[in-house]
Design a protein around this motif. Structure first.
Motif, mmCIF file in Angstrom:
data_model
loop_
_atom_site.group_PDB
_atom_site.id
_atom_site.type_symbol
_atom_site.label_atom_id
_atom_site.label_comp_id
_atom_site.label_asym_id
_atom_site.label_seq_id
_atom_site.Cartn_x
_atom_site.Cartn_y
_atom_site.Cartn_z
ATOM 1 N N ARG A 174 30.458 71.829 29.822
ATOM 2 C CA ARG A 174 29.828 72.743 30.771
ATOM 3 C C ARG A 174 28.366 73.035 30.446
ATOM 4 O O ARG A 174 27.565 73.323 31.338
ATOM 5 C CB ARG A 174 30.582 74.077 30.814
ATOM 6 C CG ARG A 174 31.999 73.979 31.347
ATOM 7 C CD ARG A 174 32.597 75.369 31.497
ATOM 8 N NE ARG A 174 33.991 75.296 31.901
ATOM 9 C CZ ARG A 174 34.398 75.135 33.157
ATOM 10 N NH1 ARG A 174 33.513 75.023 34.123
ATOM 11 N NH2 ARG A 174 35.693 75.088 33.433
ATOM 12 N N ILE A 175 28.003 72.986 29.165
ATOM 13 C CA ILE A 175 26.684 73.457 28.748
ATOM 14 C C ILE A 175 25.580 72.497 29.185
ATOM 15 O O ILE A 175 25.645 71.296 28.946
ATOM 16 C CB ILE A 175 26.642 73.675 27.225
ATOM 17 C CG1 ILE A 175 27.602 74.785 26.832
ATOM 18 C CG2 ILE A 175 25.217 74.022 26.776
ATOM 19 C CD1 ILE A 175 27.295 76.139 27.473
ATOM 20 N N LEU A 206 23.559 78.674 26.653
ATOM 21 C CA LEU A 206 23.745 79.484 25.454
ATOM 22 C C LEU A 206 22.389 79.976 24.973
ATOM 23 O O LEU A 206 21.380 79.281 25.130
ATOM 24 C CB LEU A 206 24.401 78.675 24.335
ATOM 25 C CG LEU A 206 25.797 78.095 24.578
ATOM 26 C CD1 LEU A 206 26.228 77.256 23.382
ATOM 27 C CD2 LEU A 206 26.795 79.203 24.847
ATOM 28 N N MET A 207 22.389 81.153 24.374
ATOM 29 C CA MET A 207 21.193 81.631 23.683
ATOM 30 C C MET A 207 21.620 82.324 22.401
ATOM 31 O O MET A 207 22.533 83.153 22.409
ATOM 32 C CB MET A 207 20.409 82.626 24.535
ATOM 33 C CG MET A 207 19.178 83.151 23.790
ATOM 34 S SD MET A 207 18.326 84.470 24.637
ATOM 35 C CE MET A 207 17.063 84.858 23.389
ATOM 36 N N ALA A 210 23.570 68.254 14.333
ATOM 37 C CA ALA A 210 22.658 68.476 15.455
ATOM 38 C C ALA A 210 22.266 67.178 16.152
ATOM 39 O O ALA A 210 21.889 67.193 17.332
ATOM 40 C CB ALA A 210 21.411 69.208 14.976
ATOM 41 N N ALA A 211 22.354 66.062 15.453
ATOM 42 C CA ALA A 211 22.016 64.777 16.064
ATOM 43 C C ALA A 211 22.939 64.426 17.231
ATOM 44 O O ALA A 211 22.603 63.587 18.071
ATOM 45 C CB ALA A 211 22.064 63.665 15.009
ATOM 46 N N GLN A 239 26.532 74.162 15.809
ATOM 47 C CA GLN A 239 27.826 73.521 15.580
ATOM 48 C C GLN A 239 28.625 73.416 16.868
ATOM 49 O O GLN A 239 29.299 72.409 17.116
ATOM 50 C CB GLN A 239 28.600 74.292 14.510
ATOM 51 C CG GLN A 239 27.970 74.182 13.130
ATOM 52 C CD GLN A 239 28.685 75.007 12.078
ATOM 53 O OE1 GLN A 239 29.232 76.072 12.373
ATOM 54 N NE2 GLN A 239 28.683 74.539 10.847
ATOM 55 N N ALA A 240 28.543 74.450 17.724
ATOM 56 C CA ALA A 240 29.232 74.395 19.010
ATOM 57 C C ALA A 240 28.632 73.305 19.898
ATOM 58 O O ALA A 240 29.361 72.524 20.530
ATOM 59 C CB ALA A 240 29.154 75.746 19.709
ATOM 60 N N LEU A 241 27.316 73.218 19.940
ATOM 61 C CA LEU A 241 26.651 72.206 20.767
ATOM 62 C C LEU A 241 26.960 70.793 20.283
ATOM 63 O O LEU A 241 27.002 69.846 21.077
ATOM 64 C CB LEU A 241 25.141 72.437 20.770
ATOM 65 C CG LEU A 241 24.644 73.671 21.517
ATOM 66 C CD1 LEU A 241 23.162 73.888 21.246
ATOM 67 C CD2 LEU A 241 24.908 73.538 23.010
#
Length: 294
Positions: free
Chosen positions: A118-119, A98-99, A208-209, A110-112
């Motif tokens: 897959r990411i 992702l970028m 994010a943690a 939030q997605a991460l």
């Protein structure tokens, strides 16, 4: 370089315009996430930098660009909803990277935090964990002008602040785009600014943690709104945070001049496709014009 265009049904409630720039020799796919008030057109330079090393996917949020004609706009879309849209696109395109640019970093974080299987890596450009005084001033004035649907002031605000280092031609295009958006897009951006000022960014930092993949944060040396030094505070939130600073450029990075474009490409490709030796490097803070472990 012609993209494969599709309008995808997402979550049974949104239709999302997408562009896939397929590269036959590439074995990885990267999805680019727009910043506020932006569309797929904003990533024209970034696509040229990443393709053909990667398959590159662009998309417009349901309220913007070429997606907006395919959707109704009864209410604003939240950043969490944008994150869920992004996660579905990751699955559809089987993306590994992702970028994001600027405020697109919020929904990307939030997605991460959902730990998509897959990411493998993510890049966040022109993003910071802090709302510093210049950014607060920009957001507060933006909220006032957007709330009044004052197109003239919104257009000039972007160019006089975040876009101050853009070439004059880009500023003209930027003003024309920002000052001609639909009323619902202004309401949407006003909603997002209200979320930011109300603590939405703090919530994103908390999540994010949970991120387990390496994330590279790229900022411009001259960007006073999302500064390189403040971005390094992501090291307190993201376990595998890495950092780079592009010399002699502001918030819009590779759009501002050719040297910034070359430096951005080098930084991104080396991060996303590291050599064996580079995988062994330890990452440490860097000065403007240098990269960190990339």
């Amino acid at each position: 370089m012609r993209p494969e265009i599709a309008v995808l049904d997402i979550q049974g409630q949104y239709r999302i315009y997408t562009e896939l720039y397929r590269a036959e020799a590439a074995d990885k796919t990267i999805i680019l996430v727009n910043g506020s008030l932006a569309t797929t057109a904003s990533f024209a330079q970034t696509v040229r930098s990443l393709h053909p090393d990667f398959n590159v996917v662009l998309y417009d949020q349901p309220y913007a660009g070429k997606s907006k004609a395919h959707n109704h706009h009864p209410r604003a879309v939240t950043k969490e909803e944008e994150a869920l849209i992004l996660l579905e696109l990751v699955e559809h395109f089987e993306a590994q990277h992702l970028m994001s640019f600027s405020w697109g970093g919020v929904c990307t974080l939030q997605a991460l935090a959902h730990r998509p299987r897959r990411i493998e890596k993510a890049v966040m450009s022109s993003f910071s964990p802090l709302l510093n005084p210049p950014m607060l001033d920009y957001l507060e004035r933006g909220a006032e002008y957007l709330g009044a649907c004052d197109r003239y002031r919104v257009g000039h605000l972007v160019n006089e602040t975040l876009g101050k280092h853009l070439p004059s031609l880009f500023k003209r295009f930027n003003y024309k785009h920002v000052s001609s958006l639909a009323d619902h897009e202004y309401r949407q951006m006003h909603f997002h600014i209200s979320e930011m000022l109300g603590g939405d960014l703090v919530d994103a930092m908390t999540g994010a943690a949970k991120i387990q993949v390496p994330v590279l944060f790229i900022n411009g040396e001259w960007d006073e709104y999302t500064t390189h030094h403040e971005a390094q505070q992501f090291a307190r939130h993201v376990q595998h945070a890495r950092f780079a600073c592009i010399s002699g450029t502001g918030h819009f990075l590779d759009m501002e001049h050719k040297q910034a474009c070359r430096e951005m490409r080098e930084v991104m490709v080396q991060f996303l496709q590291p050599t064996g030796a580079e995988r062994q490097k330890r990452y440490r803070p860097v000065a403007p014009g240098q990269t960190q472990g990339i």
